[in-house]
Design an enzyme around this catalytic site. Structure first.
Site, PDB file in Angstrom:
ATOM      1  N   LYS A   1      21.464  66.852  35.102  1.00 51.18           N
ATOM      2  CA  LYS A   1      22.848  67.096  34.664  1.00 51.18           C
ATOM      3  C   LYS A   1      23.750  65.918  35.059  1.00 51.18           C
ATOM      4  O   LYS A   1      24.575  65.462  34.265  1.00 51.18           O
ATOM      5  CB  LYS A   1      23.380  68.402  35.273  1.00 51.18           C
ATOM      6  CG  LYS A   1      22.798  69.641  34.606  1.00 51.18           C
ATOM      7  CD  LYS A   1      23.112  70.933  35.349  1.00 51.18           C
ATOM      8  CE  LYS A   1      22.348  72.105  34.739  1.00 51.18           C
ATOM      9  NZ  LYS A   1      22.474  73.352  35.507  1.00 51.18           N
TER      10      LYS A   1
ATOM     11  N   GLN B   1      24.928  75.915  41.103  1.00 44.36           N
ATOM     12  CA  GLN B   1      23.573  76.039  40.565  1.00 44.36           C
ATOM     13  C   GLN B   1      22.889  77.296  41.125  1.00 44.36           C
ATOM     14  O   GLN B   1      22.870  77.512  42.343  1.00 44.36           O
ATOM     15  CB  GLN B   1      22.771  74.773  40.925  1.00 44.36           C
ATOM     16  CG  GLN B   1      21.392  74.707  40.328  1.00 44.36           C
ATOM     17  CD  GLN B   1      21.398  74.444  38.818  1.00 44.36           C
ATOM     18  OE1 GLN B   1      22.246  73.721  38.288  1.00 44.36           O
ATOM     19  NE2 GLN B   1      20.451  75.048  38.128  1.00 44.36           N
TER      20      GLN B   1
ATOM     21  N   ASP C   1      30.257  76.835  33.453  1.00 39.86           N
ATOM     22  CA  ASP C   1      29.009  77.574  33.197  1.00 39.86           C
ATOM     23  C   ASP C   1      29.297  78.884  32.456  1.00 39.86           C
ATOM     24  O   ASP C   1      28.366  79.576  32.036  1.00 39.86           O
ATOM     25  CB  ASP C   1      28.297  77.907  34.522  1.00 39.86           C
ATOM     26  CG  ASP C   1      27.005  77.111  34.684  1.00 39.86           C
ATOM     27  OD1 ASP C   1      26.595  76.444  33.707  1.00 39.86           O
ATOM     28  OD2 ASP C   1      26.416  77.162  35.788  1.00 39.86           O
TER      29      ASP C   1
END
Ligand code: NDP
Length: 274
Positions: free
Chosen positions: A47, A91, A114
């Site tokens: 990412k 994450q 997200d």
């Protein structure tokens, strides 16, 4: 014909790069990683790498496996109020001493790239999406790129997680498909999957979907990522399913799109702060 992710991801990343150039500043993306999950480490570096390529400043914040919930919430608070951070993600998975729902709710919805904050999930279900989780967003991009019509189609989503299955079903419903969501308690999975003109599989079980479970001519999107003897495999048995349907491969399918769509969300967050 395989539904390859690369051409779709390349186009999205190119558009993000152009959008960043128009902004005139480099958007900030922070990624919080807790503990030593090896897969998370790989995802986070990929990412950050893609972010840099698109002109986004990616920064990793790493906390040890033993970090407390309070320590993580403090870091989230700092990122919430840091004006150089336009969007950030925590994450997953998190170590067991930390309540992931609590952490996700603590993220400011306008920085939640997200799309996992309850407000963003709720807006999606209400048909007014703001930030949408990157993986299902990537699947919609793939369908659109390969000109796979959704309106009026029978769509079946296998899996109902907050990160993939549920937002996927909501997106398809918003796009006027007739949607069924299957899960571990579904009786006779094949009976449902055989009806699908669009089949999205997000379970995490290799070869769960085989040729005889799929309708002739369907579009099958394999979200699954399984590691078998060091190699990546999806949830769909590519060999038998690709004889009757168009299938996205693993690797080379949805994975690339997830990262590209995350960057799309970061650009959106930065454009809104301009
Ligand atoms: P979860 O483990 O959170 O959810 C799995 C879902 O599959 C659950 O809803 C579960 O049902 C359902 N399920 C389990 N067994 C069966 C079965 N035998 N038949 C039907 N449904 C079943 O996983 P995620 O949604 O987070 O991820 C799914 C897969 O996608 C994983 O392989 C993951 O690695 C991959 N992934 C890939 C991404 C990418 O970028 N390509 C991004 C994110 C995930 P129940 O709810 O009843 O337990």
């Amino acid at each position: 014909m395989a539904l390859e992710g690369k051409p779709v991801a390349d186009r999205i990343l190119k558009e993000v790069k152009e959008g960043v150039e128009e902004l005139g500043f480099s958007p900030g993306l922070a990624i919080v990683r807790v503990g030593d999950d090896p897969a998370s480490k790989v995802y986070v570096s990929s990412k950050i790498k893609r972010a840099e390529e698109a002109g986004i400043k990616g920064t990793e914040h790493h906390l040890p496996e033993t970090a407390t919930e309070a320590e993580l919430l403090e870091l989230v608070h700092q990122l919430n109020i840091d004006s150089s951070v336009h969007g950030f993600i925590v994450q997953l998975p998190l170590p067991p001493q930390i309540n992931a729902e609590k952490v996700l709710e603590f993220i400011y919805p306008e920085k939640d790239v997200d799309g996992l904050h309850p407000l963003n999930l709720g807006k999606l279900v209400a048909g007014d999406p703001h930030f949408v989780p990157a993986t299902p967003l990537g699947v919609m991009e793939m369908l659109s790129h390969y000109k796979i019509e959704t309106a009026g189609k029978n769509a079946v989503v296998v899996g109902r997680s907050n990160m993939v299955g549920k937002p996927m079903s909501a997106l398809l419903l918003n796009a006027n498909a007739t949607v069924e969501t299957c899960h571990s308690r579904t009786k006779d999975l094949a009976e449902h999957t055989r009806r699908a003109e669009i089949l999205v599989v997000a379970v995490g079980k290799p070869k769960l979907i085989t040729g005889e479970m799929v309708r002739e001519g369907a579009a099958v999107i394999d979200v699954g990522i399984n590691r078998i003897e060091g190699k990546l495999a999806g949830d769909v048995d590519f060999e038998t399913v690709s004889k009757k349907a168009r299938v996205s491969p693993v690797p080379g399918g949805v994975g690339k799109l997830t990262v590209a769509c995350l960057m799309k969300n970061v650009l959106k967050a930065a454009q809104e702060k301009k």
